[in-house]
Design a protein around this motif. Structure first.
Motif, PDB file in Angstrom:
ATOM      1  N   ALA A 368      -9.138  17.952 -25.951  1.00 17.79           N
ATOM      2  CA  ALA A 368      -9.906  16.730 -25.679  1.00 17.79           C
ATOM      3  C   ALA A 368     -11.408  16.984 -25.774  1.00 17.79           C
ATOM      4  N   ALA A 369     -11.862  18.140 -25.284  1.00 21.88           N
ATOM      5  CA  ALA A 369     -13.297  18.439 -25.319  1.00 21.88           C
ATOM      6  C   ALA A 369     -13.804  18.544 -26.750  1.00 21.88           C
ATOM      7  N   ILE A 370     -12.998  19.129 -27.629  1.00 25.31           N
ATOM      8  CA  ILE A 370     -13.400  19.248 -29.032  1.00 25.31           C
ATOM      9  C   ILE A 370     -13.447  17.872 -29.685  1.00 25.31           C
ATOM     10  N   ARG A 371     -12.456  17.036 -29.408  1.00 30.59           N
ATOM     11  CA  ARG A 371     -12.464  15.680 -29.972  1.00 30.59           C
ATOM     12  C   ARG A 371     -13.698  14.915 -29.491  1.00 30.59           C
ATOM     13  N   ARG A 372     -14.068  15.111 -28.217  1.00 30.94           N
ATOM     14  CA  ARG A 372     -15.245  14.415 -27.674  1.00 30.94           C
ATOM     15  C   ARG A 372     -16.506  14.828 -28.441  1.00 30.94           C
ATOM     16  N   GLN A 373     -16.649  16.116 -28.695  1.00 29.76           N
ATOM     17  CA  GLN A 373     -17.814  16.589 -29.433  1.00 29.76           C
ATOM     18  C   GLN A 373     -17.831  16.017 -30.856  1.00 29.76           C
ATOM     19  N   LEU A 374     -16.671  15.974 -31.489  1.00 21.93           N
ATOM     20  CA  LEU A 374     -16.597  15.438 -32.858  1.00 21.93           C
ATOM     21  C   LEU A 374     -16.987  13.959 -32.887  1.00 21.93           C
ATOM     22  N   THR A 452     -15.867   1.048 -31.357  1.00 25.16           N
ATOM     23  CA  THR A 452     -17.186   1.662 -31.196  1.00 25.16           C
ATOM     24  C   THR A 452     -17.084   2.967 -30.415  1.00 25.16           C
ATOM     25  N   VAL A 453     -18.056   3.832 -30.662  1.00 26.88           N
ATOM     26  CA  VAL A 453     -18.113   5.104 -29.946  1.00 26.88           C
ATOM     27  C   VAL A 453     -18.238   4.854 -28.441  1.00 26.88           C
ATOM     28  N   GLU A 454     -18.984   3.826 -28.067  1.00 31.20           N
ATOM     29  CA  GLU A 454     -19.151   3.506 -26.653  1.00 31.20           C
ATOM     30  C   GLU A 454     -17.832   3.151 -25.991  1.00 31.20           C
ATOM     31  N   GLU A 455     -16.893   2.561 -26.732  1.00 31.27           N
ATOM     32  CA  GLU A 455     -15.578   2.239 -26.180  1.00 31.27           C
ATOM     33  C   GLU A 455     -14.700   3.477 -26.072  1.00 31.27           C
ATOM     34  N   ILE A 456     -14.876   4.430 -26.986  1.00 30.31           N
ATOM     35  CA  ILE A 456     -14.002   5.605 -27.028  1.00 30.31           C
ATOM     36  C   ILE A 456     -14.382   6.635 -25.975  1.00 30.31           C
ATOM     37  N   LEU A 457     -15.672   6.900 -25.797  1.00 28.05           N
ATOM     38  CA  LEU A 457     -16.121   8.008 -24.956  1.00 28.05           C
ATOM     39  C   LEU A 457     -15.721   7.897 -23.488  1.00 28.05           C
ATOM     40  N   PRO A 458     -15.655   6.715 -22.876  1.00 26.60           N
ATOM     41  CA  PRO A 458     -15.254   6.665 -21.457  1.00 26.60           C
ATOM     42  C   PRO A 458     -13.827   7.124 -21.196  1.00 26.60           C
ATOM     43  N   ASP A 459     -12.985   7.179 -22.213  1.00 26.93           N
ATOM     44  CA  ASP A 459     -11.598   7.609 -22.037  1.00 26.93           C
ATOM     45  C   ASP A 459     -11.591   9.108 -21.722  1.00 26.93           C
ATOM     46  N   GLU A 460     -11.165   9.487 -20.513  1.00 27.96           N
ATOM     47  CA  GLU A 460     -11.192  10.891 -20.113  1.00 27.96           C
ATOM     48  C   GLU A 460     -10.342  11.760 -21.030  1.00 27.96           C
ATOM     49  N   GLN A 461      -9.229  11.207 -21.531  1.00 29.19           N
ATOM     50  CA  GLN A 461      -8.351  11.983 -22.409  1.00 29.19           C
ATOM     51  C   GLN A 461      -8.837  12.001 -23.853  1.00 29.19           C
ATOM     52  N   LEU A 462      -9.827  11.194 -24.151  1.00 32.84           N
ATOM     53  CA  LEU A 462     -10.373  11.057 -25.506  1.00 32.84           C
ATOM     54  C   LEU A 462      -9.235  10.904 -26.525  1.00 32.84           C
TER      55      LEU A 462
END
Length: 707
Positions: A368-374, A452-462
């Protein structure tokens, strides 16, 4: 050695390719045709036949007795070229492993093309005929002025196999290859690889397959994203299928340079050989890409990859590798995100990467952390959920990622999600959509969402699973309507059962007869087609009624008999010559249509005007003695089902039994059967309505809808 060897040997699957028919058709020929050639080699399970004898038998067989399959011109060319070489290789089955035979065949093809027009062509052919091919190829590769491709593409290391076996095979192959046009050699190589992968099974398929569906999707998507690409790279190229398909689609193939990396040297060599035979400029390295980047400075316009799924990172991989600086160290137990970062690291600033992974990579907690960075760096453009069955070597469902470089001039504000998991690669129309690279444009029913990126990022599981982001918006009114509709349907079904007529017993003493006996008595006829039906070219499709899978609206197939005839008459076409020719073959209202084989299924044609297809029998009964629905019910009864005994032998139609009872009793019995079936249908509707009520109530709880 003979300059013109005999025509070689064919396995049953080769005969099917040669004749353009299914494997099952060849099996039927062997069982039913007394003049079909006898095997001359192989084993009982895998017999081999003399090619010349098979070809003579096919020439003598009337064309109308051979229902050929429709294949593309591309496939036909590949089969024709491959069947020049494969029958020769069949003669060495059991003596040389098929992988070694394929190695020799591809070497000979490349040698023939490399030597074309030079003195080496005559020398190599002479040495091959003398049983010195391996030695001669090695000698040419070692020459000071030798083209390095002789070493990369032609030279053979016999390893633990005696070189004389390989030399004898080469001696047989070289005269055949020498007669081939250079343009046909890539097709011949592809046919050999198809047969190799079919023989080796799943293990070989892990390195790609000729005409692979997933490779076509990769190439089509990459072409759509980078139509002007001059550098394309596949870091897990296998036999090079995605690279070659991309090269074929490229409008700039004369300027296109292909790069490939492959851990297995054997498959890296095959990739080089295929690219050379196709005429593509290619550089292919062998080695473990994740352990050490073989082309660290390469920047490509298009990068495609179908890497192995869920593999561990190789022991000793560098933690300080610059590729992991993009989004973080990949999990040691799973290298999937390492491949994604590797692809991005090799993109030009405006390039695009296309990667296939297991669908689980889009939502695995460990990455999940890698997906968040991408996401934060704008590296993910599109994620597509692909259907199963695109990969032949694994049932794992897959996802396709379209990637781009970080820190571009235009910021990435959203990600496109496409759920194409409902498409069926087995259907030609769906496969075309998948291979177009434009899933939603070519199929408006495909769920898509621009998030949008703003909608995706709040998801803790990404989560980046397209199925999560493309769910339709919940309409509380729709849930309530669905609930009320199901309740109404349930009430109607209950009322229908309450008012259903009582089932009455019909007592009658029966004499058992057979279709054969009734036919002799003249009270029943099996109507045969007068002649081969005339084909139409109207809007109903004009398919061959002898095709068991025909789908014309006027042709009755076995599948339609088993699943029920349409309840409404089919569209009546404008009369024409075809209708006049087919008039004697068309059904009349009240005819009984029967199919046998495994189990018996009979239906009464209420409308008439149908054309029975292959395997469909038409029965006409004397209405003074029989009610058609009674006869159909008897044919469908348990005593006429050969499947009940475990037999797979088709039932003989004339041996099926019909109890003889008075016509009035037949009519009363049909009425009772109809009542019972109506009650069964009502019961199914009741069950369906109850299930819908349950689902609607659960949806209402989940989405806080008051019913």
């Amino acid at each position: 050695m003979q300059d013109e060897p005999d025509s070689g040997l064919l396995a049953p699957s080769d005969i099917a390719d040669l004749a353009g028919v299914s494997r099952a058709a060849v099996s039927n020929w062997r069982r039913r045709e007394s003049e079909f050639p006898e095997p001359v080699g192989g084993t009982k399970a895998n017999p081999l036949f003399n090619r010349e004898e098979v070809e003579n038998w096919l020439k003598a067989r009337p064309p109308q007795k051979r229902r050929t399959q429709k294949i593309s011109a591309e496939v036909a060319e590949r089969v024709a070229a491959g069947l020049e070489i494969w029958p020769v290789m069949n003669r060495f089955r059991g003596e040389i492993p098929i992988t070694a035979m394929a190695t020799v065949a591809l070497s000979v093809l490349c040698a023939r093309k490399l030597a074309a027009g030079s003195d080496r062509q005559k020398t190599l052919r002479h040495d091959a005929q003398q049983g010195r091919y391996v030695q001669s190829a090695e000698s040419i590769a070692n020459a000071e002025d030798a083209d390095p491709r002789w070493r990369e593409l032609v030279a053979i290391d016999p390893g633990q196999l005696p070189s004389d076996s390989l030399d004898r095979l080469a001696a047989e192959l070289y005269p055949v290859v020498a007669r081939m046009d250079v343009e046909d050699m890539a097709n011949a190589a592809d046919y050999i690889l198809e047969r190799l992968i079919a023989t080796e099974g799943r293990t070989a398929g892990e390195h790609g397959a000729v005409q692979s569906g997933i490779a076509e999707v990769l190439a089509a998507t990459a072409t759509a994203e980078t139509p002007t690409a001059t550098i394309a790279y596949d870091p897990a190229c296998g036999i090079g299928e995605a690279l070659i398909r991309f090269w074929e689609k490229s409008p700039h193939r004369d300027r296109l340079h292909l790069y490939g990396s492959e851990k297995n040297e054997e498959y890296a060599r095959i990739c080089r050989q295929r690219c050379y035979l196709y005429g593509a400029t290619a550089t292919v390295e062998s080695g473990d890409v994740l352990l050490k980047d073989p082309v660290p400075d390469l920047k490509a316009d298009a990068v495609m990859a179908e890497p192995p799924f869920a593999m561990e990172m190789p022991p000793g991989f560098s933690l300080a590798d610059s590729r992991w600086a993009l989004a973080g160290l990949p999990p040691k137990a799973n290298a999937d995100t390492a491949w994604i970062q590797h692809v991005i690291a090799h993109l030009q600033s405006d390039g695009r990467g296309v990667v296939v992974t297991a669908l689980g990579v889009t939502s695995a907690p460990g990455s999940a952390a890698i997906r968040r960075q991408l996401i934060q760096q704008g590296c993910i453009q599109t994620v597509v959920a692909l259907p199963r069955k695109l990969l032949t070597h694994t049932p794992v469902q897959t996802a396709l990622w379209i990637l781009r470089t970080p820190n571009r001039a235009e910021p990435a504000e959203s990600v496109r999600f496409v759920d194409a998991s409902h498409l069926d690669p087995g259907r030609a129309a769906d496969l075309r959509i998948l291979q177009s690279g434009n899933w939603a444009q070519d199929n408006p029913e495909t769920p898509t969402a621009q998030v949008t990126v703003e909608e995706i990022l709040p998801d803790e599981q990404l989560r980046l699973d397209p199925r999560h982001w493309t769910r339709p918006a919940i309409d509380p009114g729709e849930i309530a309507d669905r609930y009320r509709s199901a309740v109404d349907a349930l009430d109607r079904a209950i009322q229908s059962i309450k008012t259903a007529p009582a089932i009455r017993t019909v007592d009658a003493t029966a004499h058992i007869s057979t279709i054969r006996e009734l036919e002799k008595q003249g009270v029943l006829r099996i109507v045969r087609r007068l002649k081969t039906p005339v084909h139409r070219d109207d809007d109903r499709g004009g398919r061959n009624p002898d095709d068991p899978d025909a789908t014309d609206s006027w042709v009755i197939t076995r599948r339609m008999i088993r699943h029920g005839l349409p309840r409404t008459p089919h569209p009546a076409p404008a009369p024409g010559p075809a209708d006049e020719e087919n008039a004697g073959n068309l059904t009349e209202p009240g005819d009984i249509l029967v199919t046998t084989g495994g189990y018996v299924r009979a239906v009464v044609d209420e409308t008439g005007g149908w054309l029975p297809g292959v395997g469909v029998f038409r029965l006409v009964v004397d209405r003074q003695h029989f009610q058609p629905h009674y006869v159909a019910a008897c044919l469908n009864s348990s005593w006429n089902q050969v499947a009940e005994t475990g037999s797979t032998i088709p039932a003989m139609l004339r041996d099926l039994e019909i109890p003889l009872i008075p016509l009035d009793d037949q009519t009363r019995l049909v009425t009772q059967i109809t009542h019972a079936r109506d009650i069964a249908d009502t019961g199914r509707r009741l069950t369906e309505a109850a299930d819908q009520i349950t689902a609607a109530q659960l949806d209402a709880i989940r989405h806080d809808v008051h019913l």
